[in-house]
Write an enzyme that holds these catalytic residues in place. Structure first.
Site, PDB file in Angstrom:
ATOM      1  N   ASP A 539       0.829  -1.207   0.000  1.00 15.00           N
ATOM      2  CA  ASP A 539       0.000   0.000   0.000  1.00 15.00           C
ATOM      3  C   ASP A 539       0.866   1.260   0.000  1.00 15.00           C
ATOM      4  O   ASP A 539       0.449   2.304   0.494  1.00 15.00           O
ATOM      5  CB  ASP A 539      -0.937  -0.010   1.210  1.00 15.00           C
ATOM      6  CG  ASP A 539      -0.176  -0.120   2.533  1.00 15.00           C
ATOM      7  OD1 ASP A 539      -0.807  -0.027   3.595  1.00 15.00           O
ATOM      8  OD2 ASP A 539       1.066  -0.297   2.493  1.00 15.00           O
ATOM      9  N   GLU A 540       2.073   1.180  -0.576  1.00  8.26           N
ATOM     10  CA  GLU A 540       2.992   2.305  -0.613  1.00  8.26           C
ATOM     11  C   GLU A 540       3.123   2.842  -2.034  1.00  8.26           C
ATOM     12  O   GLU A 540       3.299   2.075  -2.980  1.00  8.26           O
ATOM     13  CB  GLU A 540       4.362   1.893  -0.083  1.00  8.26           C
ATOM     14  CG  GLU A 540       4.349   1.523   1.393  1.00  8.26           C
ATOM     15  CD  GLU A 540       5.721   1.091   1.889  1.00  8.26           C
ATOM     16  OE1 GLU A 540       5.943   1.113   3.109  1.00  8.26           O
ATOM     17  OE2 GLU A 540       6.562   0.730   1.049  1.00  8.26           O
TER      18      GLU A 540
END
Length: 636
Positions: A539-540
């Site tokens: 989720d980066e």
């Protein structure tokens, strides 16, 4: 009477010599015609296959870099690393360290779908945390000698998994411990299974060249198996040069397979593709079989016709007719090869006007023979200035040499561009002057398109189609070089989505993937065309802003990003809200190279997350405003 017998004997010898001459001439014409066609087709097939295997190797390198990138993310978590340092300095017990670290490393298992296990080791190899599916780890002496992240395939029970070991360094660079991560090998199985594109029985392997261990897809195609090279590979590994890609042909010892290889993993391993020799080269052989069969079928017919024609010719002083008949047979043979070959053949004048084309030319380009006769090549194919300059360079080279081979871009009758693998040969007359040019080419448009697709996949995230970690690192490096030269600023924004794991756990990975794609679309709509947004993994995300007048403009962009991403997402009829924490690093004040900017932005992101999330922080500690989340609760 003896003179008559002598005359008859001479006639018979002349007849026999004439027939043999026709046979030998036909065979020579067949060989001279077939050899360049075979060489061109074989070299083109091997070149395109090697390019595809190199692209496959680049995708494998990207897979390894992605796994090692996940390992670096885990080891770089600041607070966990500080607790480990406290343990090393004797300020914390191993039980307290394990209790604190275990839930946080368990949370890291959800950042990558392929990550199945994490084992954290202390400075002396003692196990601190063991989460998920884990296998044996290297000994303490081997871990101490590691100078960076190392990856390899290991045997675990009845299957093979990917093991990545990453050292954990303290604030002063001292060795605190080691994180050992374990990944599923589904992506590697898919990459190795692509080898069947060469031919149905082809198999792909990953060879550890130093330890002579070979890993390949099992018979069922669902897992990997490990063996020694001599048990599986038919080719001789001693003939492989690991410095670059190449092909190993079978020797005259019963081998029937050909071996393609390319180095991967910085030269630590080789990607091997083992293909059946005859199955692989069958398309090349098939192109030659029927022209050669036609040649050998025509040879006895031509010899019989010549024999019948020579009897009256020898009686009536017919040596001239004999020469004409032989020439006619050779011309028929050359014409049959010209008309029947599967490769396009075009004959042009010294000033490149088309004189003749074969049926394969019409099939490939769509132009009928009567449409192109007498027309210049540049007029026929509507070449642009770049391609005209390429033609000029080729003509200059042909003025010095007898042939040229390479790729040329044409346009067919429908106006579509096609890429041809072409050989141009110069024909000279008795005075050494150029009389004709012979062009032989194949359409490799689809092969080139497939190679470009593989190259795109190697540099972009498969879920969001954004630049991946390797591509982002390269682009940031280029941007830093431009900014340093132009004395301008740029900023790196490190984004970490808050509450994404809860969404993933509650609604499933499929909805989580849709959420990541919509996040990517919102970011692309928000940013300028010249800005770059990419996905690091999990989720980066990362944003690169160039040409900033002042550092504060990066904060303005971060505030807009927070405002956009905190708006609700509608997924399967349900409103979903997430948060985002952003860390900012500005060049040159907060980092002088790509690695420093990304690491500093990552550290600033953790400061923003610790400050309450939905905010941003500069690396120097400057605080961003927290965006209000009116209209709905946080995910639980």
């Amino acid at each position: 009477m003896p003179e008559l017998n002598a005359i008859r004997l001479i006639r018979r010898k002349a007849m026999l010599l004439a027939v043999l001459g026709i046979l030998v001439s036909g065979i020579l014409v067949a060989v001279v015609t077939a050899v360049p066609i075979y060489q061109s087709a074989r070299e083109g097939l091997e070149r395109s296959s090697l390019m595809g295997i190199q692209a496959q190797g680049a995708a494998l390198n990207n897979l390894v870099q992605r796994y090692e990138g996940v390992a670096r993310q885990v080891t770089s978590r600041t607070e966990i690393r500080r607790r480990l340092q406290a343990y090393v300095e004797g300020e914390m017990s191993i039980e307290s360290l394990s209790a604190y670290t275990a839930p946080r490393l368990a949370d890291a298992l959800g950042t990558s779908g392929a990550l199945v296990g994490i084992k954290r080791l202390g400075p002396f190899g003692e196990v601190i945390v063991d989460e998920g599916v884990t296998a044996d780890v290297p000994g303490h002496s081997i871990l101490d000698e590691m100078d960076g992240v190392q990856s390899r395939l290991v045997q675990f029970e009845d299957r093979i998994i990917w093991r990545t070991a990453a050292p954990i360094a303290g604030d002063k660079g001292e060795r605190l411990g080691t994180d050992v991560l374990f990944f599923e090998v589904d992506s590697l199985i898919e990459l190795l299974s692509r080898s069947r594109a060469l031919e149905a029985s082809a198999r792909g392997y990953l060879l550890d060249y130093r330890e002579k261990r070979l890993v390949g897809v099992d018979v069922d195609g669902t897992g990997l198996e490990m063996s020694t090279p001599r048990e599986t590979i038919a080719g001789d590994l001693a003939r492989i040069d690991p410095a670059g890609p190449g092909v190993v042909w079978p020797e005259l010892d019963g081998e029937t397979r050909v071996l393609f290889y390319t180095p991967v993993g910085g030269g630590r391993c080789l990607l091997l593709i083992e293909a059946g020799f005859w199955n692989f080269y069958q398309p090349v052989v098939a192109r030659l079989l029927w022209p050669l069969g036609l040649v050998f079928l025509l040879l006895p017919i031509v010899a019989l016709l010549a024999a019948r024609a020579l009897r009256p010719v020898l009686r009536r002083l017919s040596r001239q007719a004999e020469e004409l008949e032989r020439s006619a047979g050779e011309l028929r043979l050359a014409a049959s090869v010209f008309e029947g070959t599967g490769e396009a053949i075009m004959i042009t004048s010294p000033n490149h006007r088309i004189l003749r084309v074969n049926p394969a030319f019409t099939r490939i380009t769509g132009f009928a023979a009567e449409e192109v006769m007498g027309r210049p090549m540049s007029d026929l194919f509507q070449l642009d200035d770049r391609e005209n300059k390429q033609i000029e360079r080729i003509c200059q080279r042909l003025a010095r040499e007898h042939s040229w081979q390479g790729e040329l871009d044409y346009r067919n009758r429908r106006g579509e561009r096609l890429t041809a693998l072409q050989t141009i040969s110069k024909i000279s007359d008795e005075q050494g002057r150029t009389s004709h040019f012979i062009h032989i080419f194949n359409d490799i448009t689809e092969t080139k398109a497939a190679e470009q697709q593989i190259r795109h996949q190697a540099h972009h995230d498969s879920l969001t189609d954004l630049p991946n970690r390797a591509s982002l690192k390269y682009r940031i490096g280029e941007a830093v070089a431009r900014a340093r030269k132009d004395e301008t600023r740029l900023a790196v924004l490190f984004l970490d989505l808050d509450y994404f794991k809860q969404v993933n756990d509650r609604l499933g990975h499929a909805v989580g993937d849709r959420l990541l794609r919509e996040v990517a679309e919102r970011l692309q709509r928000l940013l300028r065309h010249e800005d770059i947004v990419g996905r690091l993994g999990g989720d980066e995300f990362l944003i690169l802003l160039e040409g900033l007048p002042a550092p504060r403009f990066a904060g303005q962009v971060a505030a807009k990003v927070i405002e956009v991403l905190t708006q609700p997402f509608v997924l399967d009829g349900e409103q979903v809200r997430i948060g985002v924490s952003i860390g900012i690093a500005v060049f040159p004040e907060q980092g002088g190279d790509a690695e420093a900017l990304v690491n500093h932005a990552d550290a600033a992101m953790y400061d923003a997350k610790a400050a309450g999330r939905d905010t941003f922080r500069y690396f120097d500690g400057e605080v961003g405003e927290v965006v209000s989340r009116q209209g709905g609760p946080r995910p639980t």
